[in-house]
Write a protein that holds these residues in place. Structure first.
Motif, PDB file in Angstrom:
ATOM      1  N   PHE A  89       0.860  -1.268  -0.010  1.00 37.03           N
ATOM      2  CA  PHE A  89      -0.007   0.080   0.050  1.00 37.03           C
ATOM      3  C   PHE A  89       0.751   1.288  -0.078  1.00 37.03           C
ATOM      4  CE2 PHE A  89      -2.857   3.155   1.713  1.00 37.03           C
ATOM      5  CZ  PHE A  89      -4.086   3.043   1.061  1.00 37.03           C
ATOM      6  N   ALA A 115       3.941   1.473  -1.333  1.00 35.17           N
ATOM      7  CA  ALA A 115       4.669   1.627  -2.467  1.00 35.17           C
ATOM      8  C   ALA A 115       3.704   2.003  -3.533  1.00 35.17           C
ATOM      9  CB  ALA A 115       5.620   0.233  -2.536  1.00 35.17           C
ATOM     10  N   PHE A 116       2.570   1.528  -3.722  1.00 36.48           N
ATOM     11  CA  PHE A 116       1.759   2.010  -4.657  1.00 36.48           C
ATOM     12  C   PHE A 116       0.444   2.830  -4.525  1.00 36.48           C
ATOM     13  CE2 PHE A 116       3.875  -2.223  -5.922  1.00 36.48           C
ATOM     14  CZ  PHE A 116       4.069  -2.197  -7.278  1.00 36.48           C
ATOM     15  N   TYR A 117       0.251   3.198  -3.350  1.00 36.72           N
ATOM     16  CA  TYR A 117      -0.533   4.220  -3.224  1.00 36.72           C
ATOM     17  C   TYR A 117       0.255   5.511  -2.503  1.00 36.72           C
ATOM     18  CZ  TYR A 117      -4.810   1.545  -4.050  1.00 36.72           C
ATOM     19  OH  TYR A 117      -5.822   0.764  -4.638  1.00 36.72           O
ATOM     20  N   ILE A 118       0.640   5.372  -1.496  1.00 35.06           N
ATOM     21  CA  ILE A 118       1.188   6.650  -0.685  1.00 35.06           C
ATOM     22  C   ILE A 118       2.387   7.339  -1.554  1.00 35.06           C
ATOM     23  CG2 ILE A 118       2.222   7.350   1.442  1.00 35.06           C
ATOM     24  CD1 ILE A 118       0.532   5.296   2.784  1.00 35.06           C
ATOM     25  N   TYR A 119       3.434   6.543  -1.773  1.00 36.79           N
ATOM     26  CA  TYR A 119       4.518   6.974  -2.802  1.00 36.79           C
ATOM     27  C   TYR A 119       4.227   7.692  -3.969  1.00 36.79           C
ATOM     28  CZ  TYR A 119       8.352   7.205  -5.798  1.00 36.79           C
ATOM     29  OH  TYR A 119       9.183   7.786  -6.652  1.00 36.79           O
ATOM     30  N   PRO A 120       3.219   6.960  -4.740  1.00 37.92           N
ATOM     31  CA  PRO A 120       2.992   7.659  -6.047  1.00 37.92           C
ATOM     32  C   PRO A 120       2.057   8.772  -5.926  1.00 37.92           C
ATOM     33  CG  PRO A 120       2.545   5.369  -6.117  1.00 37.92           C
ATOM     34  CD  PRO A 120       3.047   5.502  -4.643  1.00 37.92           C
ATOM     35  N   ILE A 121       1.254   8.815  -4.885  1.00 38.44           N
ATOM     36  CA  ILE A 121       0.482   9.988  -4.722  1.00 38.44           C
ATOM     37  C   ILE A 121       1.498  11.453  -4.276  1.00 38.44           C
ATOM     38  CG2 ILE A 121      -1.369  10.988  -3.066  1.00 38.44           C
ATOM     39  CD1 ILE A 121      -2.703   8.321  -3.128  1.00 38.44           C
ATOM     40  N   SER A 177       3.072  12.356  -7.241  1.00 36.63           N
ATOM     41  CA  SER A 177       2.074  13.061  -8.185  1.00 36.63           C
ATOM     42  C   SER A 177       1.860  14.690  -7.656  1.00 36.63           C
ATOM     43  CB  SER A 177       0.801  12.469  -8.328  1.00 36.63           C
ATOM     44  OG  SER A 177       1.253  11.536  -9.356  1.00 36.63           O
ATOM     45  N   VAL A 178       1.773  14.841  -6.221  1.00 33.05           N
ATOM     46  CA  VAL A 178       1.607  15.963  -5.670  1.00 33.05           C
ATOM     47  C   VAL A 178       2.866  16.976  -5.967  1.00 33.05           C
ATOM     48  CG1 VAL A 178       1.350  17.414  -3.589  1.00 33.05           C
ATOM     49  CG2 VAL A 178      -0.097  15.351  -4.053  1.00 33.05           C
ATOM     50  N   LEU A 208       4.972  16.683  -8.227  1.00 29.77           N
ATOM     51  CA  LEU A 208       5.221  16.540  -9.713  1.00 29.77           C
ATOM     52  C   LEU A 208       4.440  17.755 -10.190  1.00 29.77           C
ATOM     53  CD1 LEU A 208       6.861  15.647 -12.176  1.00 29.77           C
ATOM     54  CD2 LEU A 208       5.192  13.692 -12.311  1.00 29.77           C
ATOM     55  N   SER A 252      -0.237  15.924 -13.563  1.00 26.68           N
ATOM     56  CA  SER A 252      -0.535  15.783 -12.258  1.00 26.68           C
ATOM     57  C   SER A 252      -1.138  16.677 -11.526  1.00 26.68           C
ATOM     58  CB  SER A 252       1.054  15.754 -11.657  1.00 26.68           C
ATOM     59  OG  SER A 252       1.919  14.652 -12.255  1.00 26.68           O
ATOM     60  N   ALA A 272      -4.656  15.076 -11.908  1.00 27.83           N
ATOM     61  CA  ALA A 272      -4.869  13.994 -11.287  1.00 27.83           C
ATOM     62  C   ALA A 272      -5.242  14.669  -9.845  1.00 27.83           C
ATOM     63  CB  ALA A 272      -3.635  13.401 -11.294  1.00 27.83           C
ATOM     64  N   VAL A 273      -4.421  15.558  -9.412  1.00 31.69           N
ATOM     65  CA  VAL A 273      -4.604  15.888  -7.832  1.00 31.69           C
ATOM     66  C   VAL A 273      -5.877  16.535  -7.703  1.00 31.69           C
ATOM     67  CG1 VAL A 273      -3.729  17.539  -6.147  1.00 31.69           C
ATOM     68  CG2 VAL A 273      -1.957  16.148  -7.598  1.00 31.69           C
ATOM     69  N   LEU A 319      -8.400  13.858  -7.349  1.00 30.29           N
ATOM     70  CA  LEU A 319      -8.306  13.156  -6.246  1.00 30.29           C
ATOM     71  C   LEU A 319      -9.108  14.008  -5.080  1.00 30.29           C
ATOM     72  CD1 LEU A 319      -7.176  10.872  -4.346  1.00 30.29           C
ATOM     73  CD2 LEU A 319      -5.258  12.456  -3.804  1.00 30.29           C
TER      74      LEU A 319
END
Lengths: 274, 299
Positions: free
Chosen positions: B24, B26-32, B35-36, B38, B268, B271-272, B275
């Protein structure tokens, strides 16, 4: 007695509504099936039956999409298994933990359900490339397993919570540890929940387009959804082969649902209702 | 009272949770988080330098009719998904629940489209909406209403409604099946009691059945809202957001900016925004579901 004619009229009316609705629901599928068997010359006559069965459409679809169909199978089967296993592994402690810690973790994992995948898309693209998994089937396994966590955890946690607690207490008295209890008793007793989740995940993973177009680029790993999207949005669409390929892509999940529809409904309501 | 030392159980629980939480993170928190970050930069995806631009990506977006249109489309999709497929599904379930011959067949037919991949829905409906030979136009001409035929997917004023038609066809089966199962779970005695009191079918449905359907209703509404915010595949496979961005939602716009134009920062920011919109719409639901679980256990 007086209500009888009224009742009759009501029944006829409900049947009429149902039949009309059924026609609307089934017509696109029937038209697609007819189209997939028509020669290019006949294809514009939507409502007619094909004069000859034009199987060439299926051959043409197989040429363009055959490989991706097998990719879809290679992606979906293991990814479904991994994602329900992870969901069970996470759901088990959350169903039994008391106190604020468990609640907080459960809430955190559930918030994953509201995350639109666009927010992870760009970093994911670079992460998967960094791991050397870009355009590979195992890359798709990893992604589907990870992004299945919120829903699978939610589902399995609620399912486990509905398993009678006496089983857990009896196991404890017998001196059965928490890990042994999970693998030897709880999982084997949970096949109905696991199979309902398996169907839901099969649909989600087989039908996925977004992750597939993000981290695959060739026939190496591209699933059938990507081929269809590419085919459907090309400028000069040949509807015969497109409908043939579309129908074949529909069949596996449709068959799974028809076979296991009861388990699906029971799992959904039992797992999340009550 | 547990016979096993508490610490051993707690240790096992933590071990079980380790892998899911790591994934979770690695694939949710880090990429979010990435993205923020970026979204505050200007980057084309290749060049080694990312230029910090502060909130300029957001400011640029809010000045664009294209972005505003996508936000409005997203909100329209939420309103649509919460009402139309849900309402039709409830109506069909209530009608079928009256005990009609051929029930199994109707149930399968209503549910069938839901099992289809979104891209296949797109492919099928591109053919249904084909402006000169598609099923819709042909049917209208057949019944003498050819004048009503439109360029369904080519007219910016109509395209989103046309897509909603396809999505209603696709997702109504889900609402239908969940409501139908819920109606079957209602104890016969409740309905009988109300009938003896002299309630009409219509009253019984709204006063007795519908409130008892709450567990089904909450599932259907929650999943519909989530699906509406994640909507991407159907639009991508049918119109790619066109014509002239008319049918775009934020997800489609984000994809076009990131992987079509390589404006990673701007994408990004889209995307934010999505979200945030999604959190506002769906967070109350997640909160409610977590709370309800706790309540159920207190009982």
């Amino acid at each position: 007695m007086m209500a009888d004619p009224l009742k009759r009229r009501q029944t006829i009316l409900t049947r009429l509504v149902l039949v009309c609705a059924a026609i609307v629901f089934i017509a696109p599928l029937i038209v697609a099936a007819l189209t997939s068997l028509k020669s290019p010359a006949e294809i514009t006559r939507v409502l007619s039956l094909p004069t000859d069965l034009w199987w060439q459409n299926y051959a043409a679809a197989f040429d363009r999409m055959g490989r991706s169909f097998f990719n879809s199978i290679a992606i979906t089967v293991p990814a479904v298994a991994f994602s329900i296993l992870i969901g069970a592994v996470a759901g088990y402690p959350l169903a039994y933990m008391r106190g604020a810690g468990g609640k907080a973790i459960y809430f955190l994992l559930l918030t994953g359900m509201l995350v639109p995948f666009q927010i992870v898309q760009i970093p994911l693209f670079f992460m998967i490339q960094g791991l050397g998994l870009y355009d590979t089937v195992p890359g798709m396994w990893l992604v589907h397993t990870a992004y299945g966590i919120p829903f699978c955890t939610f589902f399995m946690r609620n399912f486990f919570a509905s398993v009678p607690r006496s089983m857990y207490e009896a196991a404890q008295i017998e001196g059965c540890g928490p890990a042994r209890y999970f693998w030897k008793l709880l999982l084997p007793a949970s096949t109905s929940g696991l199979s309902a989740l398996a169907i839901i995940q099969t649909r989600a993973i087989w039908n996925d387009l977004l992750f597939a177009i993000t981290i695959t680029s060739s026939d190496n790993a591209r699933p059938v959804t990507v081929s269809i999207a590419g085919y459907a949005s090309s400028l000069q669409v040949e509807y015969g082969p497109l409908m043939a390929g579309t129908l074949v892509s529909i069949l596996p999940v449709m068959a799974a649902f028809l076979l296991f529809q009861k388990a699906f409904v029971r799992g959904l309501l039992g797992g999340a209702g009550k | 009272m547990s016979l096993i030392p508490r610490s051993r159980t707690a240790r096992a629980h933590i071990l079980f949770l380790a892998v899911p939480i790591l994934l979770f993170g690695a694939f949710y928190i880090y990429p979010i988080a990435a993205s923020v970050r970026l979204s505050l930069h200007d980057w084309n995806g290749f060049s080694p330098d990312q230029r910090f631009v502060g909130l300029r990506n957001y400011a640029a977006l809010w000045g664009q009719p294209r972005f505003i249109n996508a936000v409005l489309n997203n909100l329209a999709w939420v309103a649509f998904m919460l009402t139309v497929p849900t309402g039709i599904g409830l109506a069909l379930a209530a009608i079928l629940d009256r005990g009609i011959r051929g029930e199994t067949m109707f149930r399968i037919i209503f549910f069938l489209p839901f099992t289809i991949p979104a891209v296949s829905v797109g492919a099928i409906w591109r053919w249904m909406y084909e402006p000169s030979n598609g099923l819709l136009t042909t049917t209208l001409e057949l019944v003498g209403l050819g004048g009503l035929a439109q360029n369904w997917l080519g007219d910016p004023d109509i395209v989103t409604f046309a897509l909603m038609g396809a999505v209603a066809w696709w997702t109504t089966g889900f609402a239908f099946l969940v409501f139908f199962a819920g109606l079957r779970n209602i104890p016969e005695e409740c309905i009988e009691a109300a009938r003896i009191e002299g309630g009409s079918d219509w009253q019984i449905f709204w006063k007795v059945s519908f409130p008892l359907l709450w567990p089904s209703t909450i599932i259907v509404l929650g999943i519909s809202a989530i699906d509406a915010m994640r909507l991407f595949d159907v639009i991508w496979a049918t119109t790619k957001g066109g014509p002239a961005y008319a049918s775009e939602v934020l997800a489609v716009q984000m994809y076009d900016l990131a992987f079509g134009r390589f404006q990673m920062g701007r994408a990004s920011a889209v995307a934010v925004s999505l979200l945030v919109l999604s959190a506002v719409v769906i967070m109350p639901y997640i909160w409610y579901m977590t709370r309800r679980v706790q309540d159920a256990e207190v009982e």
